[in-house]
Motif scaffolding. Structure first.
Motif, PDB file in Angstrom:
ATOM      1  N   ARG A 169      53.099  42.952  37.828  1.00  0.00           N
ATOM      2  CA  ARG A 169      52.998  44.383  38.130  1.00  0.00           C
ATOM      3  C   ARG A 169      52.960  45.090  36.778  1.00  0.00           C
ATOM      4  O   ARG A 169      53.973  45.261  36.117  1.00  0.00           O
ATOM      5  CB  ARG A 169      54.193  44.828  38.967  1.00  0.00           C
ATOM      6  N   LEU A 170      51.777  45.455  36.342  1.00  0.00           N
ATOM      7  CA  LEU A 170      51.572  46.020  35.013  1.00  0.00           C
ATOM      8  C   LEU A 170      52.007  47.476  34.922  1.00  0.00           C
ATOM      9  O   LEU A 170      52.358  47.950  33.847  1.00  0.00           O
ATOM     10  CB  LEU A 170      50.118  45.852  34.593  1.00  0.00           C
ATOM     11  N   SER A 171      51.952  48.180  36.045  1.00  0.00           N
ATOM     12  CA  SER A 171      52.453  49.552  36.133  1.00  0.00           C
ATOM     13  C   SER A 171      52.622  49.866  37.615  1.00  0.00           C
ATOM     14  O   SER A 171      52.269  49.061  38.474  1.00  0.00           O
ATOM     15  CB  SER A 171      51.480  50.544  35.478  1.00  0.00           C
ATOM     16  N   ALA A 172      53.126  51.043  37.902  1.00  0.00           N
ATOM     17  CA  ALA A 172      53.307  51.433  39.304  1.00  0.00           C
ATOM     18  C   ALA A 172      51.991  51.412  40.072  1.00  0.00           C
ATOM     19  O   ALA A 172      51.969  51.135  41.262  1.00  0.00           O
ATOM     20  CB  ALA A 172      53.938  52.817  39.381  1.00  0.00           C
ATOM     21  N   GLN A 173      50.901  51.669  39.363  1.00  0.00           N
ATOM     22  CA  GLN A 173      49.589  51.775  40.002  1.00  0.00           C
ATOM     23  C   GLN A 173      48.685  50.569  39.759  1.00  0.00           C
ATOM     24  O   GLN A 173      47.522  50.602  40.146  1.00  0.00           O
ATOM     25  CB  GLN A 173      48.888  53.038  39.494  1.00  0.00           C
ATOM     26  N   HIS A 174      49.216  49.515  39.144  1.00  0.00           N
ATOM     27  CA  HIS A 174      48.356  48.401  38.725  1.00  0.00           C
ATOM     28  C   HIS A 174      49.058  47.062  38.946  1.00  0.00           C
ATOM     29  O   HIS A 174      50.110  46.796  38.387  1.00  0.00           O
ATOM     30  CB  HIS A 174      48.009  48.575  37.249  1.00  0.00           C
ATOM     31  N   LEU A 175      48.431  46.219  39.758  1.00  0.00           N
ATOM     32  CA  LEU A 175      48.893  44.859  40.021  1.00  0.00           C
ATOM     33  C   LEU A 175      47.825  43.893  39.539  1.00  0.00           C
ATOM     34  O   LEU A 175      46.631  44.098  39.794  1.00  0.00           O
ATOM     35  CB  LEU A 175      49.112  44.664  41.528  1.00  0.00           C
ATOM     36  N   ARG A 176      48.232  42.841  38.849  1.00  0.00           N
ATOM     37  CA  ARG A 176      47.285  41.785  38.447  1.00  0.00           C
ATOM     38  C   ARG A 176      47.687  40.498  39.144  1.00  0.00           C
ATOM     39  O   ARG A 176      48.817  40.034  39.026  1.00  0.00           O
ATOM     40  CB  ARG A 176      47.286  41.574  36.940  1.00  0.00           C
ATOM     41  N   LEU A 177      46.727  39.934  39.869  1.00  0.00           N
ATOM     42  CA  LEU A 177      46.906  38.645  40.519  1.00  0.00           C
ATOM     43  C   LEU A 177      46.202  37.593  39.682  1.00  0.00           C
ATOM     44  O   LEU A 177      45.026  37.746  39.332  1.00  0.00           O
ATOM     45  CB  LEU A 177      46.314  38.667  41.931  1.00  0.00           C
ATOM     46  N   PHE A 235      41.585  51.844  46.980  1.00  0.00           N
ATOM     47  CA  PHE A 235      41.795  50.653  46.164  1.00  0.00           C
ATOM     48  C   PHE A 235      40.661  50.505  45.155  1.00  0.00           C
ATOM     49  O   PHE A 235      39.496  50.722  45.472  1.00  0.00           O
ATOM     50  CB  PHE A 235      41.777  49.379  47.023  1.00  0.00           C
ATOM     51  N   THR A 236      41.014  50.080  43.940  1.00  0.00           N
ATOM     52  CA  THR A 236      40.030  49.646  42.958  1.00  0.00           C
ATOM     53  C   THR A 236      40.342  48.194  42.647  1.00  0.00           C
ATOM     54  O   THR A 236      41.479  47.867  42.268  1.00  0.00           O
ATOM     55  CB  THR A 236      40.111  50.487  41.664  1.00  0.00           C
ATOM     56  N   PHE A 237      39.362  47.331  42.838  1.00  0.00           N
ATOM     57  CA  PHE A 237      39.529  45.909  42.576  1.00  0.00           C
ATOM     58  C   PHE A 237      38.597  45.510  41.439  1.00  0.00           C
ATOM     59  O   PHE A 237      37.410  45.846  41.463  1.00  0.00           O
ATOM     60  CB  PHE A 237      39.148  45.082  43.813  1.00  0.00           C
ATOM     61  N   ASP A 238      39.142  44.795  40.453  1.00  0.00           N
ATOM     62  CA  ASP A 238      38.336  44.279  39.339  1.00  0.00           C
ATOM     63  C   ASP A 238      38.628  42.796  39.192  1.00  0.00           C
ATOM     64  O   ASP A 238      39.761  42.400  38.910  1.00  0.00           O
ATOM     65  CB  ASP A 238      38.679  44.997  38.033  1.00  0.00           C
ATOM     66  N   LEU A 239      37.594  41.991  39.369  1.00  0.00           N
ATOM     67  CA  LEU A 239      37.705  40.543  39.234  1.00  0.00           C
ATOM     68  C   LEU A 239      37.133  40.145  37.889  1.00  0.00           C
ATOM     69  O   LEU A 239      36.030  40.580  37.531  1.00  0.00           O
ATOM     70  CB  LEU A 239      36.936  39.887  40.382  1.00  0.00           C
ATOM     71  N   SER A 240      37.877  39.339  37.129  1.00  0.00           N
ATOM     72  CA  SER A 240      37.392  38.936  35.806  1.00  0.00           C
ATOM     73  C   SER A 240      37.803  37.509  35.498  1.00  0.00           C
ATOM     74  O   SER A 240      38.728  36.966  36.099  1.00  0.00           O
ATOM     75  CB  SER A 240      37.930  39.887  34.733  1.00  0.00           C
ATOM     76  N   ARG A 241      37.102  36.937  34.533  1.00  0.00           N
ATOM     77  CA  ARG A 241      37.412  35.601  34.024  1.00  0.00           C
ATOM     78  C   ARG A 241      37.842  35.738  32.573  1.00  0.00           C
ATOM     79  O   ARG A 241      36.998  35.790  31.689  1.00  0.00           O
ATOM     80  CB  ARG A 241      36.201  34.685  34.115  1.00  0.00           C
ATOM     81  N   PRO A 242      39.161  35.797  32.320  1.00  0.00           N
ATOM     82  CA  PRO A 242      39.633  35.915  30.940  1.00  0.00           C
ATOM     83  C   PRO A 242      39.192  34.739  30.074  1.00  0.00           C
ATOM     84  O   PRO A 242      39.007  34.871  28.878  1.00  0.00           O
ATOM     85  CB  PRO A 242      41.159  35.951  31.072  1.00  0.00           C
ATOM     86  N   GLY A 287      37.224  30.473  30.747  1.00  0.00           N
ATOM     87  CA  GLY A 287      36.452  29.670  31.695  1.00  0.00           C
ATOM     88  C   GLY A 287      37.234  29.076  32.844  1.00  0.00           C
ATOM     89  O   GLY A 287      36.673  28.772  33.889  1.00  0.00           O
ATOM     90  N   ASP A 288      38.537  28.905  32.668  1.00  0.00           N
ATOM     91  CA  ASP A 288      39.340  28.234  33.685  1.00  0.00           C
ATOM     92  C   ASP A 288      40.191  29.153  34.544  1.00  0.00           C
ATOM     93  O   ASP A 288      40.820  28.707  35.485  1.00  0.00           O
ATOM     94  CB  ASP A 288      40.275  27.218  33.010  1.00  0.00           C
ATOM     95  N   SER A 289      40.246  30.421  34.206  1.00  0.00           N
ATOM     96  CA  SER A 289      41.134  31.313  34.951  1.00  0.00           C
ATOM     97  C   SER A 289      40.376  32.493  35.542  1.00  0.00           C
ATOM     98  O   SER A 289      39.270  32.822  35.122  1.00  0.00           O
ATOM     99  CB  SER A 289      42.273  31.815  34.057  1.00  0.00           C
ATOM    100  N   LEU A 290      41.003  33.093  36.515  1.00  0.00           N
ATOM    101  CA  LEU A 290      40.421  34.217  37.229  1.00  0.00           C
ATOM    102  C   LEU A 290      41.539  35.223  37.489  1.00  0.00           C
ATOM    103  O   LEU A 290      42.643  34.844  37.868  1.00  0.00           O
ATOM    104  CB  LEU A 290      39.841  33.713  38.550  1.00  0.00           C
ATOM    105  N   SER A 291      41.264  36.497  37.243  1.00  0.00           N
ATOM    106  CA  SER A 291      42.245  37.550  37.482  1.00  0.00           C
ATOM    107  C   SER A 291      41.656  38.599  38.406  1.00  0.00           C
ATOM    108  O   SER A 291      40.477  38.935  38.307  1.00  0.00           O
ATOM    109  CB  SER A 291      42.640  38.240  36.176  1.00  0.00           C
ATOM    110  N   LEU A 292      42.507  39.109  39.288  1.00  0.00           N
ATOM    111  CA  LEU A 292      42.126  40.195  40.171  1.00  0.00           C
ATOM    112  C   LEU A 292      43.079  41.353  39.902  1.00  0.00           C
ATOM    113  O   LEU A 292      44.279  41.246  40.140  1.00  0.00           O
ATOM    114  CB  LEU A 292      42.212  39.780  41.639  1.00  0.00           C
ATOM    115  N   ASP A 293      42.532  42.440  39.346  1.00  0.00           N
ATOM    116  CA  ASP A 293      43.311  43.642  39.103  1.00  0.00           C
ATOM    117  C   ASP A 293      43.147  44.569  40.296  1.00  0.00           C
ATOM    118  O   ASP A 293      42.020  44.827  40.736  1.00  0.00           O
ATOM    119  CB  ASP A 293      42.849  44.339  37.822  1.00  0.00           C
TER     120      ASP A 293
END
Length: 118
Positions: free
Chosen positions: A44-52, A78-85, A87-93
């Protein structure tokens, strides 16, 4: 008045959601399955931001894109941002405006509880 409803099974469903009521249990089950199968950690990066932090598999990425696109269509706050930090990982903000922090709180609790059941 609160902008979300907590059902008896602690499911999060915001009143602002336009998904037909009959389809909500199915969507909740999809999120539960996604949390159980794909989520490896969360911050939980902030009250308004969760990173999975997700399993980096291609199928997980496809499932995340599909699920978040459908959720955005009925809960446009909702705002969803999917990224690959890398090659092996995936994050959903997941971000929400301040008026919907309670919904993100409930989603965070749901993700934590489903992951802890495994």
């Amino acid at each position: 008045m609160s902008d979300h409803h907590i059902a008896t099974d602690d499911a999060w469903v915001p009143e602002a959601c336009t998904l037909p009521t009959a389809e909500r249990p199915l969507r909740l089950a999809e999120f539960d399955q996604f949390f159980a199968d794909a989520v490896r950690g969360l911050d939980r990066l902030s009250a308004q931001h969760l990173r999975l932090h997700l399993d980096g598999g291609t199928q997980v990425e496809e499932a995340a894109r599909d699920l978040t696109a459908r959720e955005s269509s009925c809960c446009s706050f909702f705002t969803f941002d999917l990224s690959r930090p890398d090659g092996d990982s995936l994050s959903l903000d997941v971000r929400v405006p301040a008026t919907h922090v309670d919904v993100l709180d409930a989603l965070t609790k749901r993700a934590e509880s489903v992951r802890n059941v495994q």
